[in-house]
Design a protein around this motif. Structure first.
Motif: not given
Length: 484
Positions: A451-457, A462-484
């Motif tokens: 099964e797939l675990q929760p994840f967040e990306l 690039e924002n070209v005239a309010t249109n997105a171009s060439a999306p890329s991954l910056v950060l990845e998180r697997i799981g859910i944040p632990q309560a502080q």
């Protein structure tokens, strides 16, 4: 204000009252039951391509039945909406496009049938675009097609014979006695004359074999990669679209965004749900206060969200009768408890995201003051990561997030696709629908039980005239944040 995000391009209608009984003709015994056209329609309706969707099957059988009975005046969008989909008599098909939506899906499933289990059918069935009347044609090849195919086969045989004819025997396999004397000299001379040709063909054959082997290996490797990526993507979407529960797709409320920008006051989920945000409290003295508040009651969304919904509807994992496009204001808490959902847009445009804020690693940060940066706050930064990913000073870039989370009852799934602006949402949606880009994350998020675990990306583009171009991954998180 972003001009693209404020563009009202569609006003979604409220749900049509279902007061007409929905017709089901799948099991009716018709007088034309021996008609090959009807038999073909029944086979398609019961096939793997359509069989799991009763509405698609009823749609197909209805239009074929009316066509065979020469009742063309009953093969209209209005009649299909009432008799097949149970819409009320006189419903507005311009606002409720369920027939057109299912027709697109039906055409696709029919094509799949003839490409797979129906590839040997003697009849073909098509539903031309722009109408719903089926067209039947013979699948038998014409004499011209048959002759062309025979000519191609004959040419292939001639080539095969000529190659086989010049293939030499090696001395080790020949059993004929060696000649001697003048005959031997003549044979040797003749053999020497042929040897360059034989050697050339041997070399060519070896090169072809090597190239074919390399090509087969490359294609096999490419197919393996594509298959692995498709399998990972299929795992995700098959958990979002299931036959046992509804999947709500909730586009952004652009009218709400415009209203908030004008009154410079955020609308929390509690006021959005009970409708109290549409009162004049706090803006009684504002110019055109009544007109401003009307925006909060309009059903506006944007082109980016509509394109995303259209592409989602084409996924093979979709269960059509379980997929529901719901306006944000019409959602209820119970929907997010018991169903699956895809929430589109930022918290400013889709207040339901507030419910999932504790499960997110990246939090929206909006400030109406243009001098202060807005962006995604990295709530749990790691070494080398920024605490804020913002467009401040970089108007040519944008950010969005993709989050795969459990629903409120923890027995279904919710996907959040949101951006700082419509270009950010577009970037996140494009990334999510690209199986090659998503495959590494989906493979890492897969648990030992499959099964797939929760994840967040966090996605950048690039924002070209309010249109997105060439999306890329910056950060990845697997799981859910632990309560502080």
């Amino acid at each position: 204000m972003n001009s693209k995000s404020a563009l009202p391009v569609l006003e979604l209608p409220p749900k049509a009252a279902r007061i007409a009984p929905r017709l089901s003709i799948a099991g009716v015994n018709h007088q034309h039951s021996e008609d090959p056209r009807w038999q073909l329609a029944q086979r398609i309706a019961a096939s793997e391509s359509i069989g799991r969707s009763k509405l698609l099957a009823d749609f197909l059988l209805y239009i074929v039945d009316r066509h065979i009975r020469d009742l063309a005046d009953e093969i209209t969008e209005q009649q299909i909406g009432v008799l097949v989909f149970g819409r009320a008599e006189g419903y507005d098909s311009n606002e409720d496009n369920i027939v057109r939506s299912y027709a697109r899906n039906l055409r696709k499933r029919i094509d799949e049938y003839f490409a797979t289990e129906g590839c040997s059918e003697p009849l073909l069935l098509q539903i031309p675009r722009g109408g719903y009347t089926p067209i039947f044609s013979s699948a038998v090849k014409s004499p011209v097609e048959t002759k062309a195919e025979e000519s191609a086969i004959s040419a292939q045989r001639r080539d095969a014979v000529s190659i086989e004819f010049i293939e030499p025997q090696t001395p080790a396999t020949t059993e004929s006695p060696l000649p001697s004397g003048p005959a031997a000299a003549h044979a040797a001379l003749h053999a020497n004359a042929r040897s360059p040709r034989i050697s050339l063909w041997i070399l060519v054959s070896l090169l072809i074999g090597i190239l074919l082997g390399a090509g087969v290996e490359f294609l096999g490797h490419a197919r393996q990669i594509a298959s692995s990526e498709d399998a990972a993507s299929h795992k995700l979407w098959s958990q979002i679209f299931t036959a046992d529960r509804d999947t709500f797709i909730v586009p952004s409320d652009v009218g709400l965004v415009i209203m908030q920008r004008l009154i410079q006051r955020p609308v929390p989920l509690s006021k959005y749900v009970n409708g109290s945000y549409r009162t004049t409290a706090g803006i009684e003295n504002a110019v055109d206060a009544a007109e401003i508040l009307k925006l909060g009651g309009r059903r506006f969304t944007n082109v980016v969200d509509l394109n995303f919904v259209a592409r989602l509807a084409q996924l093979r994992e979709v269960v059509p009768e379980r997929m529901k496009v719901q306006y944000a204001r019409d959602m209820r808490m119970e929907d997010l408890r018991t169903s699956n959902a895809i929430l589109i847009g930022s918290e400013e445009a889709n207040p339901w995201l507030e419910l999932f804020r504790p499960q997110l690693y990246f939090s929206f940060c909006f400030d109406p003051d243009p001098g202060k940066p807005s962006g995604f706050v990295n709530l749990h930064p790691r070494a080398g990561e920024n605490t804020l990913y913002s467009t401040a000073g970089h108007e040519d870039q944008t950010f969005g997030i993709i989050a795969f989370l459990p629903n409120l009852n923890n027995d279904g799934h919710v996907v959040i696709v949101a951006g700082l602006n419509t270009a950010g949402t577009e970037a996140a949606a494009s990334f999510l629908l690209n199986s090659s880009l998503m495959a590494p994350t989906l493979q890492r998020a897969r648990a030992s039980n499959g099964e797939l675990q929760p994840f967040e990306l966090l996605i950048k583009a690039e924002n070209v005239a309010t249109n997105a171009s060439a999306p890329s991954l910056v950060l990845e998180r697997i799981g859910i944040p632990q309560a502080q």
